[in-house]
Design a protein around this motif. Sequence first.
Motif, PDB file in Angstrom:
ATOM      1  N   ASP A   1       4.341  -4.567   3.429  1.00 28.26           N
ATOM      2  CA  ASP A   1       3.908  -3.905   4.649  1.00 28.26           C
ATOM      3  C   ASP A   1       4.885  -2.779   4.976  1.00 28.26           C
ATOM      4  OD1 ASP A   1       2.699  -3.175   6.964  1.00 28.26           O
ATOM      5  OD2 ASP A   1       3.175  -5.001   8.090  1.00 28.26           O
ATOM      6  N   GLY A   2       4.480  -1.540   4.681  1.00 28.19           N
ATOM      7  CA  GLY A   2       5.314  -0.396   4.983  1.00 28.19           C
ATOM      8  C   GLY A   2       6.027   0.210   3.797  1.00 28.19           C
ATOM      9  N   ARG A   3       5.942  -0.421   2.634  1.00 34.12           N
ATOM     10  CA  ARG A   3       6.541   0.161   1.435  1.00 34.12           C
ATOM     11  C   ARG A   3       5.908  -0.412   0.181  1.00 34.12           C
ATOM     12  NH1 ARG A   3      12.787  -1.047   1.165  1.00 34.12           N
ATOM     13  NH2 ARG A   3      12.639   0.267   3.021  1.00 34.12           N
ATOM     14  N   VAL A   4       5.998   0.375  -0.889  1.00 36.21           N
ATOM     15  CA  VAL A   4       5.425  -0.020  -2.177  1.00 36.21           C
ATOM     16  C   VAL A   4       6.480   0.170  -3.251  1.00 36.21           C
ATOM     17  CG1 VAL A   4       3.697   0.572  -3.918  1.00 36.21           C
ATOM     18  CG2 VAL A   4       3.059   0.544  -1.502  1.00 36.21           C
ATOM     19  N   HIS A   5       6.697  -0.864  -4.068  1.00 36.41           N
ATOM     20  CA  HIS A   5       7.676  -0.815  -5.151  1.00 36.41           C
ATOM     21  C   HIS A   5       6.950  -0.574  -6.471  1.00 36.41           C
ATOM     22  CE1 HIS A   5      11.202  -2.557  -2.887  1.00 36.41           C
ATOM     23  NE2 HIS A   5      10.187  -2.839  -2.064  1.00 36.41           N
ATOM     24  N   VAL A   6       7.363   0.477  -7.178  1.00 39.39           N
ATOM     25  CA  VAL A   6       6.756   0.836  -8.464  1.00 39.39           C
ATOM     26  C   VAL A   6       7.726   0.458  -9.580  1.00 39.39           C
ATOM     27  CG1 VAL A   6       5.812   2.686  -9.881  1.00 39.39           C
ATOM     28  CG2 VAL A   6       5.494   2.740  -7.385  1.00 39.39           C
ATOM     29  N   HIS A   7       7.253  -0.331 -10.550  1.00 38.51           N
ATOM     30  CA  HIS A   7       8.072  -0.797 -11.668  1.00 38.51           C
ATOM     31  C   HIS A   7       7.454  -0.372 -12.996  1.00 38.51           C
ATOM     32  CE1 HIS A   7      10.628  -3.736  -9.372  1.00 38.51           C
ATOM     33  NE2 HIS A   7       9.644  -3.546  -8.510  1.00 38.51           N
TER      34      HIS A   7
ATOM     35  N   ILE B   1       7.937   3.719  -2.477  1.00 32.89           N
ATOM     36  CA  ILE B   1       7.110   4.650  -1.702  1.00 32.89           C
ATOM     37  C   ILE B   1       6.963   4.095  -0.283  1.00 32.89           C
ATOM     38  CG2 ILE B   1       4.859   5.759  -1.499  1.00 32.89           C
ATOM     39  CD1 ILE B   1       4.534   5.415  -4.523  1.00 32.89           C
ATOM     40  N   GLU B   2       7.413   4.846   0.703  1.00 34.71           N
ATOM     41  CA  GLU B   2       7.248   4.448   2.097  1.00 34.71           C
ATOM     42  C   GLU B   2       5.816   4.737   2.537  1.00 34.71           C
ATOM     43  OE1 GLU B   2       9.576   2.873   3.696  1.00 34.71           O
ATOM     44  OE2 GLU B   2      11.171   3.184   2.223  1.00 34.71           O
ATOM     45  N   THR B   3       5.222   3.794   3.278  1.00 38.28           N
ATOM     46  CA  THR B   3       3.836   3.948   3.744  1.00 38.28           C
ATOM     47  C   THR B   3       3.756   3.602   5.233  1.00 38.28           C
ATOM     48  OG1 THR B   3       3.130   1.655   3.352  1.00 38.28           O
ATOM     49  CG2 THR B   3       3.040   3.187   1.464  1.00 38.28           C
ATOM     50  N   PRO B   4       2.654   3.979   5.890  1.00 37.73           N
ATOM     51  CA  PRO B   4       2.403   3.489   7.244  1.00 37.73           C
ATOM     52  C   PRO B   4       2.229   1.965   7.212  1.00 37.73           C
ATOM     53  CG  PRO B   4       0.947   5.313   6.687  1.00 37.73           C
ATOM     54  CD  PRO B   4       1.595   4.881   5.417  1.00 37.73           C
ATOM     55  N   PRO B   5       2.212   1.311   8.359  1.00 34.85           N
ATOM     56  CA  PRO B   5       1.939  -0.135   8.367  1.00 34.85           C
ATOM     57  C   PRO B   5       0.689  -0.462   7.568  1.00 34.85           C
ATOM     58  CG  PRO B   5       2.592   0.590  10.559  1.00 34.85           C
ATOM     59  CD  PRO B   5       2.463   1.833   9.713  1.00 34.85           C
ATOM     60  N   ASN B   6       0.813  -1.432   6.668  1.00 34.72           N
ATOM     61  CA  ASN B   6      -0.286  -1.781   5.761  1.00 34.72           C
ATOM     62  C   ASN B   6      -0.341  -3.300   5.622  1.00 34.72           C
ATOM     63  OD1 ASN B   6      -2.306  -1.704   3.804  1.00 34.72           O
ATOM     64  ND2 ASN B   6      -0.937  -1.060   2.151  1.00 34.72           N
ATOM     65  N   PRO B   7      -0.661  -4.012   6.720  1.00 39.46           N
ATOM     66  CA  PRO B   7      -0.595  -5.476   6.719  1.00 39.46           C
ATOM     67  C   PRO B   7      -1.561  -6.162   5.767  1.00 39.46           C
ATOM     68  CG  PRO B   7      -1.678  -4.683   8.704  1.00 39.46           C
ATOM     69  CD  PRO B   7      -1.109  -3.479   8.021  1.00 39.46           C
ATOM     70  N   GLU B   8      -2.615  -5.450   5.346  1.00 41.16           N
ATOM     71  CA  GLU B   8      -3.576  -6.025   4.411  1.00 41.16           C
ATOM     72  C   GLU B   8      -3.185  -5.773   2.963  1.00 41.16           C
ATOM     73  OE1 GLU B   8      -5.976  -7.997   5.432  1.00 41.16           O
ATOM     74  OE2 GLU B   8      -5.320  -7.635   7.497  1.00 41.16           O
TER      75      GLU B   8
ATOM     76  N   SER C   1       7.398 -10.165   2.553  1.00 45.03           N
ATOM     77  CA  SER C   1       6.331 -10.770   1.757  1.00 45.03           C
ATOM     78  C   SER C   1       5.575  -9.739   0.924  1.00 45.03           C
ATOM     79  CB  SER C   1       5.331 -11.489   2.675  1.00 45.03           C
ATOM     80  OG  SER C   1       5.949 -12.559   3.354  1.00 45.03           O
ATOM     81  N   VAL C   2       5.270 -10.114  -0.307  1.00 40.85           N
ATOM     82  CA  VAL C   2       4.424  -9.294  -1.168  1.00 40.85           C
ATOM     83  C   VAL C   2       2.971  -9.540  -0.767  1.00 40.85           C
ATOM     84  CG1 VAL C   2       3.712  -8.810  -3.531  1.00 40.85           C
ATOM     85  CG2 VAL C   2       6.094  -9.430  -3.046  1.00 40.85           C
ATOM     86  N   LEU C   3       2.272  -8.469  -0.415  1.00 42.71           N
ATOM     87  CA  LEU C   3       0.901  -8.583   0.078  1.00 42.71           C
ATOM     88  C   LEU C   3      -0.142  -8.337  -1.004  1.00 42.71           C
ATOM     89  CD1 LEU C   3       1.389  -6.625   3.433  1.00 42.71           C
ATOM     90  CD2 LEU C   3       1.505  -9.104   3.054  1.00 42.71           C
ATOM     91  N   ALA C   4       0.236  -7.605  -2.044  1.00 38.62           N
ATOM     92  CA  ALA C   4      -0.687  -7.324  -3.146  1.00 38.62           C
ATOM     93  C   ALA C   4       0.103  -6.931  -4.378  1.00 38.62           C
ATOM     94  CB  ALA C   4      -1.668  -6.211  -2.766  1.00 38.62           C
ATOM     95  N   VAL C   5      -0.483  -7.175  -5.540  1.00 38.09           N
ATOM     96  CA  VAL C   5       0.106  -6.794  -6.828  1.00 38.09           C
ATOM     97  C   VAL C   5      -0.957  -6.068  -7.630  1.00 38.09           C
ATOM     98  CG1 VAL C   5       1.125  -7.609  -8.990  1.00 38.09           C
ATOM     99  CG2 VAL C   5       1.676  -8.767  -6.833  1.00 38.09           C
ATOM    100  N   ARG C   6      -0.573  -4.919  -8.191  1.00 36.70           N
ATOM    101  CA  ARG C   6      -1.473  -4.163  -9.054  1.00 36.70           C
ATOM    102  C   ARG C   6      -0.730  -3.848 -10.345  1.00 36.70           C
ATOM    103  NH1 ARG C   6      -4.152  -5.987  -5.700  1.00 36.70           N
ATOM    104  NH2 ARG C   6      -5.390  -4.941  -4.087  1.00 36.70           N
TER     105      ARG C   6
ATOM    106  N   SER D   1      -2.439   4.494   9.456  1.00 37.01           N
ATOM    107  CA  SER D   1      -2.912   3.182   9.904  1.00 37.01           C
ATOM    108  C   SER D   1      -3.974   3.310  10.982  1.00 37.01           C
ATOM    109  CB  SER D   1      -1.739   2.356  10.439  1.00 37.01           C
ATOM    110  OG  SER D   1      -1.110   3.032  11.521  1.00 37.01           O
ATOM    111  N   THR D   2      -4.266   4.542  11.426  1.00 39.49           N
ATOM    112  CA  THR D   2      -5.238   4.763  12.493  1.00 39.49           C
ATOM    113  C   THR D   2      -6.425   5.605  12.062  1.00 39.49           C
ATOM    114  OG1 THR D   2      -3.994   6.697  13.275  1.00 39.49           O
ATOM    115  CG2 THR D   2      -3.456   4.556  14.269  1.00 39.49           C
ATOM    116  N   ALA D   3      -6.343   6.214  10.876  1.00 40.66           N
ATOM    117  CA  ALA D   3      -7.445   7.049  10.374  1.00 40.66           C
ATOM    118  C   ALA D   3      -7.627   6.788   8.888  1.00 40.66           C
ATOM    119  CB  ALA D   3      -7.161   8.532  10.626  1.00 40.66           C
ATOM    120  N   GLY D   4      -8.783   7.209   8.372  1.00 47.78           N
ATOM    121  CA  GLY D   4      -9.115   6.934   6.969  1.00 47.78           C
ATOM    122  C   GLY D   4      -8.559   7.957   6.009  1.00 47.78           C
ATOM    123  N   VAL D   5      -7.244   8.168   6.066  1.00 47.40           N
ATOM    124  CA  VAL D   5      -6.585   9.134   5.193  1.00 47.40           C
ATOM    125  C   VAL D   5      -5.869   8.389   4.076  1.00 47.40           C
ATOM    126  CG1 VAL D   5      -4.955  11.062   5.071  1.00 47.40           C
ATOM    127  CG2 VAL D   5      -6.237  10.632   7.179  1.00 47.40           C
ATOM    128  N   LEU D   6      -5.969   8.887   2.854  1.00 48.62           N
ATOM    129  CA  LEU D   6      -5.294   8.256   1.729  1.00 48.62           C
ATOM    130  C   LEU D   6      -4.524   9.299   0.930  1.00 48.62           C
ATOM    131  CD1 LEU D   6      -6.896   8.815  -1.274  1.00 48.62           C
ATOM    132  CD2 LEU D   6      -8.671   7.589   0.000  1.00 48.62           C
TER     133      LEU D   6
END
Length: 233
Positions: free
Chosen positions: A115-121, A132-139, A99-104, A160-165
């Motif tokens: 959740d766990g990856r981002v597709h750049v187009h 781009i692989e990411t930690p779990p990102n259910p939101e 499922s796509v959780l967000a679009v920017r 997914s456990t600390a406020g790191v970006l």
Amino acid sequence: MSLTCSSSHKPGLIHIAFNQDNSCICIGTSEGIRIYHIETHQTCYRDDIGAVGIAEMLFCTSLLAYVGAGDQPSLTPRRLSVINTSSNSVIRDLSFSSSVLAVRLNKQRLVAVLDGRVHVHALQTLGQLRIIETPPNPEGLAALTPCSEPCCYLALPASSTAGVLRVYELMTDGGHVVCEVQAHKAPLAAMAWSHDGAFLATASTTGTVLRCVWCSSMYGACGAAACTVRVVQ
């Protein structure tokens, strides 16, 4: 800035988002898509296609990206549709494994957050540039600069456990890491860019601190703290 209002598909509002210059508001409802002009309050676009979970427009253009809420097969949350609202025609459908959780999007890039990856187009061709692989990102937390010049930055959670970006510059090879920032102790809950991409504001799940960091060499080192606002509850 966007907000998912409910995960249920009962009658009413599901998703709401301002466009990049805050002149219009795009709404996904249980009935379809609505776009309203902020100043005139006029309806710019309406399409009763069924429940829409995500709807994002590009400035005041006729380009619109949406994701179904899953109430019917034609509106699966695993497909992102890019359409021309003037001709009401589909430009392209992009399908994903989950499922796509967000679009920017901005004038150069379209980003689909799973959740766990981002597709750049690339926006012009809609061709995929990078995953781009990411930690779990259910939101589906992600922030893309509204502008694409002089920078095109994407901020994503790095934990997914600390406020790191991590901040990615998307104009080179689909994205490379510019910096990693320890913004909070608790996991991230919200991120938003200034219009020129110079500053990134963040908040955590604790909800007591709003932090703003520099992300432009014009103002300082990328990731350097600009200001901190403490919220008294």
